[in-house]
Design an enzyme around this catalytic site. Structure first.
Site, PDB file in Angstrom:
ATOM      1  N   SER A 119      58.267 155.320  41.643  1.00 26.93           N
ATOM      2  CA  SER A 119      57.605 155.379  40.494  1.00 26.93           C
ATOM      3  C   SER A 119      57.700 154.440  39.291  1.00 26.93           C
ATOM      4  O   SER A 119      57.489 154.100  38.284  1.00 26.93           O
ATOM      5  CB  SER A 119      57.919 157.087  40.003  1.00 26.93           C
ATOM      6  OG  SER A 119      59.092 156.954  39.684  1.00 26.93           O
ATOM      7  N   HIS A 133      52.057 156.427  45.692  1.00 24.55           N
ATOM      8  CA  HIS A 133      52.923 157.176  44.403  1.00 24.55           C
ATOM      9  C   HIS A 133      52.318 158.455  44.742  1.00 24.55           C
ATOM     10  O   HIS A 133      51.030 158.553  43.974  1.00 24.55           O
ATOM     11  CB  HIS A 133      52.695 156.479  43.222  1.00 24.55           C
ATOM     12  CG  HIS A 133      53.684 157.084  42.121  1.00 24.55           C
ATOM     13  ND1 HIS A 133      53.214 157.271  40.885  1.00 24.55           N
ATOM     14  CD2 HIS A 133      54.837 157.912  42.392  1.00 24.55           C
ATOM     15  CE1 HIS A 133      54.049 158.050  40.190  1.00 24.55           C
ATOM     16  NE2 HIS A 133      54.995 158.464  41.010  1.00 24.55           N
ATOM     17  N   GLU A 173      48.582 157.508  43.900  1.00 24.94           N
ATOM     18  CA  GLU A 173      48.392 156.065  42.987  1.00 24.94           C
ATOM     19  C   GLU A 173      48.620 154.916  44.099  1.00 24.94           C
ATOM     20  O   GLU A 173      49.751 154.829  44.768  1.00 24.94           O
ATOM     21  CB  GLU A 173      49.385 155.725  41.886  1.00 24.94           C
ATOM     22  CG  GLU A 173      48.583 156.342  40.715  1.00 24.94           C
ATOM     23  CD  GLU A 173      49.604 156.198  39.309  1.00 24.94           C
ATOM     24  OE1 GLU A 173      49.127 155.591  38.346  1.00 24.94           O
ATOM     25  OE2 GLU A 173      50.710 156.673  39.498  1.00 24.94           O
ATOM     26  N   ASN A 190      52.751 157.173  35.042  1.00 16.54           N
ATOM     27  CA  ASN A 190      53.916 157.253  34.186  1.00 16.54           C
ATOM     28  C   ASN A 190      53.932 156.509  32.816  1.00 16.54           C
ATOM     29  O   ASN A 190      54.785 157.026  31.937  1.00 16.54           O
ATOM     30  CB  ASN A 190      55.110 156.851  35.074  1.00 16.54           C
ATOM     31  CG  ASN A 190      55.651 157.975  36.070  1.00 16.54           C
ATOM     32  OD1 ASN A 190      54.975 159.068  35.845  1.00 16.54           O
ATOM     33  ND2 ASN A 190      56.039 157.546  37.273  1.00 16.54           N
TER      34      ASN A 190
END
Ligand code: 3HC
Length: 393
Positions: free
Chosen positions: A117, A138, A150, A189
């Site tokens: 991440s 991800h 992702e 994130n």
């Protein structure tokens, strides 16, 4: 044609990713460094499969799905893997070693993906002799429930590998969102960080309590978890880690706030250790936290920094507004997109919160140019007919 998927690391994310791959009909090989971790992973997979089977989300029996999976402490079982997903702890040297080993042991056609991440995919790719076949994939916690993946190509990744990975994510029942360019923290994130930072700032500046912030997140914004509650769920060590990685990349201005770091220093890491901002029934056991029904925290203020970050992502052509909303709906179970919420709450209201907090000396809240432009043009959300989206009357 992908038949066998390898997963390296059987922890929170690794075991869930392996489970999803097996549910989708692939043969799956799971490697970790000890049988303790592997046996724990098998138990967690079986528990999760049973839950899904009981609610008829699965038609195949849990045991049949488990039969497609093999576990080992040796990388030998990766020799015939067509696609490998790495999910080991976020330590750069460890990841590089794992990729170097995978590069040596897997066939030339094998694509090597990382569930990182926070670590740049290009740095991981450089530890192999096949950087064009290395990509970020991800997943979100818990992987069997959260639909988003992702897809993060590095500067080396070939288009063919991007397309195969998107296709695989779909075959695993997921919703892929492809980033045009790799950016630290990806989309998910970076936005999550901004929500944590504003939550943290409100508490540290004495504007609200932790419970009040979370009450607004859950009861007014209708999010499945409060911001502090979600941080506990993700792990406060992971949260602080991604905070540091994004800030140290120089692509985002920091918000000085020490609540999260203090928790990590006290080894209160959230759900995994049984205590974080809240206390849980046992280490590793999540239970929805009790929150006040109402709160003075303004939802527009709480999402203001995340909306500003979204404007930055759009301005830099990483993703568009719709893709940001897909990330928040499928990666964080938001009831609607963050930017849909922003349009409804009013971009002028959000803009005024940003300016107010910026005036207190927090540079990160400087309204993004795109947002400035939208305000100047009168695109202030649903009430004006135009915001991040167009609304026909
Ligand atoms: N396997 C199978 N089923 C599971 C499961 C698992 N691993 N985990 C939860 N479930 C099921 C439960 O059995 C339950 O099913 P039911 O509704 O039929 O009874 C359902 O999911 C809901 O679970 P709970 O009743 O235990 O609790 P909640 O209603 O609070 O839901 C949640 C839990 C789905 C986790 C929900 O709170 C949620 O969506 N939270 C947000 C999670 C999120 O944002 N994740 C992303 C984190 S960020 C990330 O991962 C990126 C990283 O890089 C930091």
């Amino acid at each position: 044609m992908i038949k066998k998927i390898g997963v390296v690391g059987a922890g929170t994310m690794g075991h869930g990713i392996a489970e999803v791959a097996a549910i989708s009909g692939f043969r799956v090989s799971v490697v970790d460094i000890s049988w303790d971790f592997l046996n724990r992973a098998k138990e967690r997979i079986l528990d999760s499969l049973k839950k899904l089977y009981e609610k008829k989300s699965l038609l195949e029996k849990p045991e049949e799905i488990l039969n497609r999976m093999e576990f080992s402490t040796s990388y030998e079982i990766m020799r015939d893997a067509d696609f490998v997903i790495e999910a080991v702890p976020e330590l750069i040297e460890l990841k590089k070693n794992v990729f170097k080993t995978l590069d040596e042991i897997t066939p030339r056609h094998t694509i090597l993906a990382s569930n990182t991440s926070s670590i740049p995919i290009s740095i991981i790719a450089e530890s192999t002799k096949r950087p064009e076949k290395v990509i970020g994939m991800h997943f979100f916690n818990p992987p069997p429930i959260m639909k988003l993946v992702e897809i993060v190509p590095s500067k080396y990744t070939s288009e063919e590998v991007v397309n195969i990975t998107i296709d695989l994510a779909k075959k695993m029942g997921k919703v892929p969102v492809r980033l045009k360019v790799e950016v630290p923290g990806f989309v998910s994130n970076r936005i999550f960080l901004r929500l944590m930072q504003e939550a943290c700032r409100e508490v540290e500046d004495g504007e609200a309590t932790i419970e009040e912030v979370d009450s607004t997140a859950r009861n007014k914004l209708k999010l499945p978890m409060g911001i502090f509650e979600l941080s506990d769920y993700v792990g406060l060590d992971v949260a602080v880690d991604l905070w540091k990685v994004i800030i140290s990349s120089g692509t985002a201005e920091d918000v000085k706030c020490s609540l999260f770091q203090k928790k990590v220093d006290a080894k209160e890491l959230g759900v995994k250790s049984g205590k974080g901002f809240y206390t849980y029934p046992a280490a590793g056991k999540y239970k929805k936290v009790e929150l006040p029904a109402s709160s003075k925290v303004d939802p527009a203020r709480l999402i203001s920094l995340a909306v500003n970050e979204s404007a930055w992502l759009i301005q830099n052509k990483i993703v568009n507004a719709k893709e940001i909303d897909i990330v928040m709906i499928y990666g964080f179970n938001f009831p609607k997109g963050l930017l849909e919420m922003a349009d409804e709450l009013g971009l002028d209201v959000i803009y005024n919160h940003l300016k107010d907090i910026y005036s207190k000396g927090y540079k990160a809240y400087k309204p993004n140019d795109l947002l400035e432009e939208m305000i100047k043009e009168g695109k202030i959300g649903k009430k004006s007919g135009k915001g991040f989206y167009d609304y026909k009357s």
